[in-house]
Write an enzyme that holds these catalytic residues in place. Structure first.
Site, mmCIF file in Angstrom:
data_model
loop_
_atom_site.group_PDB
_atom_site.id
_atom_site.type_symbol
_atom_site.label_atom_id
_atom_site.label_comp_id
_atom_site.label_asym_id
_atom_site.label_seq_id
_atom_site.Cartn_x
_atom_site.Cartn_y
_atom_site.Cartn_z
ATOM 1 N N HIS A 50 -27.737 -26.382 -1.970
ATOM 2 C CA HIS A 50 -26.277 -26.213 -2.053
ATOM 3 C C HIS A 50 -25.846 -25.885 -3.487
ATOM 4 O O HIS A 50 -25.007 -25.015 -3.715
ATOM 5 C CB HIS A 50 -25.557 -27.503 -1.630
ATOM 6 C CG HIS A 50 -25.691 -27.864 -0.176
ATOM 7 N ND1 HIS A 50 -26.104 -29.106 0.249
ATOM 8 C CD2 HIS A 50 -25.441 -27.154 0.952
ATOM 9 C CE1 HIS A 50 -26.107 -29.141 1.561
ATOM 10 N NE2 HIS A 50 -25.710 -27.969 2.020
ATOM 11 N N LYS B 93 -18.226 -36.520 14.290
ATOM 12 C CA LYS B 93 -19.592 -36.391 13.795
ATOM 13 C C LYS B 93 -20.032 -37.663 13.077
ATOM 14 O O LYS B 93 -19.216 -38.318 12.421
ATOM 15 C CB LYS B 93 -19.626 -35.197 12.820
ATOM 16 C CG LYS B 93 -20.946 -34.478 12.784
ATOM 17 C CD LYS B 93 -20.782 -33.136 12.089
ATOM 18 C CE LYS B 93 -22.105 -32.693 11.480
ATOM 19 N NZ LYS B 93 -22.016 -31.408 10.819
ATOM 20 N N ARG C 297 -30.616 -19.257 4.654
ATOM 21 C CA ARG C 297 -32.029 -19.505 4.337
ATOM 22 C C ARG C 297 -32.931 -18.639 5.206
ATOM 23 O O ARG C 297 -34.090 -18.444 4.908
ATOM 24 C CB ARG C 297 -32.366 -20.987 4.562
ATOM 25 C CG ARG C 297 -31.752 -21.913 3.540
ATOM 26 C CD ARG C 297 -31.756 -23.339 4.011
ATOM 27 N NE ARG C 297 -30.966 -23.466 5.231
ATOM 28 C CZ ARG C 297 -30.569 -24.615 5.748
ATOM 29 N NH1 ARG C 297 -30.923 -25.755 5.178
ATOM 30 N NH2 ARG C 297 -29.839 -24.644 6.841
ATOM 31 N N SER D 98 -30.092 -30.797 4.425
ATOM 32 C CA SER D 98 -29.682 -32.202 4.296
ATOM 33 C C SER D 98 -30.378 -33.066 5.346
ATOM 34 O O SER D 98 -30.818 -34.191 5.056
ATOM 35 C CB SER D 98 -28.163 -32.324 4.466
ATOM 36 O OG SER D 98 -27.493 -31.609 3.465
HETATM 37 O O1 PNS Z 1 -22.880 -27.995 6.411
HETATM 38 P P1 PNS Z 1 -22.493 -27.633 7.806
HETATM 39 O O2 PNS Z 1 -22.421 -28.866 8.681
HETATM 40 O O3 PNS Z 1 -23.343 -26.542 8.382
HETATM 41 O O4 PNS Z 1 -21.018 -27.026 7.708
HETATM 42 C C1 PNS Z 1 -20.272 -26.718 8.857
HETATM 43 C C2 PNS Z 1 -18.785 -26.631 8.475
HETATM 44 C C3 PNS Z 1 -18.355 -27.944 7.849
HETATM 45 C C4 PNS Z 1 -18.602 -25.506 7.476
HETATM 46 C C5 PNS Z 1 -17.991 -26.348 9.764
HETATM 47 O O5 PNS Z 1 -18.296 -27.319 10.716
HETATM 48 C C6 PNS Z 1 -16.484 -26.333 9.485
HETATM 49 O O6 PNS Z 1 -15.975 -25.362 8.991
HETATM 50 N N1 PNS Z 1 -15.802 -27.474 9.796
HETATM 51 C C7 PNS Z 1 -14.379 -27.612 9.578
HETATM 52 C C8 PNS Z 1 -13.620 -27.567 10.919
HETATM 53 C C9 PNS Z 1 -13.468 -26.131 11.397
HETATM 54 O O7 PNS Z 1 -12.857 -25.315 10.765
HETATM 55 N N2 PNS Z 1 -14.079 -25.865 12.559
HETATM 56 C C10 PNS Z 1 -14.093 -24.533 13.127
HETATM 57 C C11 PNS Z 1 -15.242 -23.739 12.556
HETATM 58 S S1 PNS Z 1 -15.222 -22.041 13.011
#
Ligand code: PNS
Length: 161
Positions: free
Chosen positions: A17, A41, A89, A126
């Protein structure tokens, strides 16, 4: 280019990150590391801890770290960000990211830019780091020192988790 948002769960932030945030800052004048929270979550670290660990990890990179509850697309609109930056990745990351990129653009017009990070960090996730740490493996070259310390503390028998 102006303001970009680097979103993620950051549970916890890893060296992968940090590499991505550094690369984003090389392109954009302003970068916000957006630590997302989804109440449905289960996280190892709560939102405050994830934000704090991310702040420590990106110290000196001249970026901001902010908690984001709710839709990322709404947050981008609020702060005037026109770009989301995510790291790839490999192909599996792209498959997971593409629908989110399309949805975020659908919701707010925000574009997503994908960056390929440092190859030697491409195995770091992670979830894997937590798994390795939970089995007593060495994570010192996978995460920043403060994160390694927090993980050891959270995962030790009788620890905070
Ligand atoms: O590190 P991650 O878990 O892959 O990140 C995912 C994340 C946090 C970027 C995604 O779940 C997100 O944007 N969450 C915020 C809520 C939201 O906007 N949901 C719709 C996504 S299109």
């Amino acid at each position: 280019m102006s303001l970009a948002v680097c979103p993620g769960s950051f549970d916890p932030i890893t060296l992968g990150h940090v590499d991505l945030v550094r690369r984003a800052r090389g392109i954009f004048e302003e970068v916000v590391v957006a630590v997302a929270h989804n109440p449905a979550k289960k996280y190892l670290f709560d939102l405050d801890q994830r934000v704090e660990l991310a702040r420590t990890a990106v110290e000196g990179l001249d970026v901001r770290v902010a908690p984001v509850e709710g839709l990322l697309a709404d947050y981008c609109r609020q702060v005037g960000a026109d770009t989301i930056v995510k790291g790839l990745r490999g192909g599996a990351d792209f498959d997971a990211e593409q629908p989110m990129a399309l949805m975020n653009r659908h919701l707010s017009g925000v574009e997503t830019m994908f960056l390929v990070g440092e190859g030697s960090l491409a195995h770091i996730a992670s979830s894997l780091v937590k798994d390795v740490a939970s089995h007593g493996g060495d994570i010192s070259d996978l995460v920043p020192p403060a994160v390694a310390h927090a993980l050891r503390d959270a995962l030790r028998p009788g620890g905070t988790r």
